[in-house]
Scaffold this active site. Structure first.
Site, PDB file in Angstrom:
ATOM      1  N   GLU A 139       0.878  -1.149   0.013  1.00  0.00           N
ATOM      2  CA  GLU A 139       0.052  -0.055  -0.135  1.00  0.00           C
ATOM      3  C   GLU A 139       0.873   1.429  -0.081  1.00  0.00           C
ATOM      4  O   GLU A 139       0.419   2.325  -0.727  1.00  0.00           O
ATOM      5  CB  GLU A 139      -0.808  -0.035   1.229  1.00  0.00           C
ATOM      6  CG  GLU A 139      -2.153  -0.824   1.362  1.00  0.00           C
ATOM      7  CD  GLU A 139      -1.921  -2.314   1.399  1.00  0.00           C
ATOM      8  OE1 GLU A 139      -2.753  -3.325   1.084  1.00  0.00           O
ATOM      9  OE2 GLU A 139      -0.722  -2.754   1.605  1.00  0.00           O
ATOM     10  N   HIS A 208     -10.213  -6.033  10.047  1.00  0.00           N
ATOM     11  CA  HIS A 208     -11.043  -5.591   9.399  1.00  0.00           C
ATOM     12  C   HIS A 208     -12.309  -4.756   9.428  1.00  0.00           C
ATOM     13  O   HIS A 208     -13.143  -4.498   8.398  1.00  0.00           O
ATOM     14  CB  HIS A 208     -11.290  -6.716   8.360  1.00  0.00           C
ATOM     15  CG  HIS A 208     -10.296  -7.495   7.704  1.00  0.00           C
ATOM     16  ND1 HIS A 208      -9.245  -8.199   8.720  1.00  0.00           N
ATOM     17  CD2 HIS A 208      -9.770  -7.658   6.546  1.00  0.00           C
ATOM     18  CE1 HIS A 208      -8.119  -8.589   7.666  1.00  0.00           C
ATOM     19  NE2 HIS A 208      -8.564  -8.335   6.274  1.00  0.00           N
TER      20      HIS A 208
END
Length: 411
Positions: A139, A208
């Protein structure tokens, strides 16, 4: 990537000037807590008839339907086409890629796999592997690459497979994406969109299920928006891509399969404008993303109890639309904030401060903010539900607000 796209003639100089027509705004003279050194390219426009007039008179005691539901029920006969929310995002992205060859997509599995939630499905075969670029699981690297591409004149849409993963790129988003326009003395603009799913899903576990809106809200130079319907998902996607500012678009993992009829003709929403979901008289309920639907569930109960709540989807998390919010506060004099973000340092805390600073004299009761509990989201379904605001809590909070200071003012 920028060099590769330049070699095939995709990139062109960044367009100067705004996207929306420049006309006078009639905003309040208020000072937002989130004033930014940004390119002000959008003027306020009347995008919804819901902003026009509010229905007067008493409610029927046993009414179940909320204002606007009858119109929504007859929506099937109206022109347009039905899309799921993830399809609306894709349609907006595809239209912008067709309109502007500088628009490109960067992220993990965004290409031939079509994205983890299929937002980019079908784009790689249509636009090619250079404009829909699959990246390694890194990322910080591909976010930095996207920011560099924006500096050279492209308009990248950077997808985070999960918004929590973008914490790995926080340095690039904060020190580069948000500040380069300022630190370069205006030599660079960063017309980048950072988007992806977040929020509490269905037993996705703590890592998450993070709500990171307030993390990014604290970064100077970045705009934040949160979509909640297919209509505003498409309109906000198109507006974010056209903006000269870096924009973070928050999507909720549980709203991707929400279906709605949207117009066939092109439309672009204002990145700094809230949406009036339901006009009312007794209390202002400010919310966004998934909590919009928890609020509307509670509204049905509240209407049956004789209350008339006004519901606003704030949509713009930075800057706040203090014009719409202020008008509502001046009318109802009571505010309830419902969010999925954490209570400590969340969006609700910033919004509470902004309202108290600008509209304190219009409040007849203390602002109530319902937020998620300050704990990592449990995996167990029953415990997960306990950490998030539920409709009965909203009903109880409205009743408390409307009976505050010993006065019954809503019945």
């Amino acid at each position: 990537m920028a060099a590769m796209l330049h070699t095939i003639g995709v990139a062109s100089p960044v367009a100067s000037g705004g996207v929306f027509p420049d006309h006078q705004s009639n905003k309040f003279a208020v000072s937002s807590l989130h004033s930014l050194p940004m390119i002000r390219s959008e003027a306020r426009s009347n995008l919804s008839s819901l902003h026009e007039s509010y229905r007067a008179g008493k409610l029927i005691a046993k009414a179940v339907a909320t204002k606007g539901e009858n119109a929504a029920a007859s929506g099937a006969s109206k022109p347009g086409h039905e899309l799921l929310l993830f399809e609306a995002l894709r349609e907006g992205l595809e239209e912008e890629m067709e309109r502007d060859p500088r628009v490109c997509v960067i992220g993990e599995d965004v290409g031939h796999y079509g994205g983890s939630y299929k937002v980019t499905k079908g784009l790689a075969p249509k636009f090619g592997d250079l404009r829909v670029l699959d990246t390694p699981i890194a990322e910080n690297s591909f976010t930095g690459m996207g920011i560099g591409a924006a500096m050279t004149g492209l308009r990248p849409v950077i997808e985070g497979m999960n918004m929590g993963f973008l914490l790995l790129a926080f340095n690039q988003i904060s020190d580069n994406c948000g500040m380069l326009h300022y630190t370069s003395g205006g030599q660079f603009t960063i017309p980048a969109v950072i988007r992806g799913p977040g929020g509490v899903g269905r037993q996705l576990g703590a890592e998450h299920s993070q709500r990171l809106e307030s993390y990014f809200q604290s970064i100077p130079g970045i705009q934040l928006v949160a979509c909640s319907t297919p209509y505003n998902a498409k309109g906000l996607m198109k507006a974010a891509i056209r903006s000269e500012n870096p924009v973070v678009l928050f999507e909720h993992v549980l709203l991707y399969n929400l279906k709605e009829r949207i117009p066939d003709e092109e439309y672009v929403l204002n990145l700094e404008e809230a949406e009036m979901v339901r006009p009312g008289e007794h209390v202002t309920i400010l919310t966004y993303s998934r909590m919009r639907y928890h609020v509307m569930q509670a509204v049905k109960t509240l209407v049956n109890k004789g209350y008339d709540p006004e519901v606003i989807d704030i949509r713009s998390l930075k800057p706040f639309d203090l014009y719409t919010i202020g008008n509502s506060v001046k009318k109802t004099h009571r505010v309830l904030i419902v969010e999925e973000c954490m209570r400590t340092g969340g969006i609700g805390a910033s919004l509470t401060a902004a309202i108290n600073e600008n509209f304190h004299d219009y409040l007849d009761a203390q602002i109530i903010c319902l937020s998620s509990q300050d704990v990592p989201t449990p995996y167990a379904g029953t415990l997960e539900e306990w950490t998030v605001v539920q409709p009965p809590q909203i009903v109880a909070a409205v009743e408390q607000l409307c009976h505050s200071n010993g006065r019954i003012s809503c019945n």
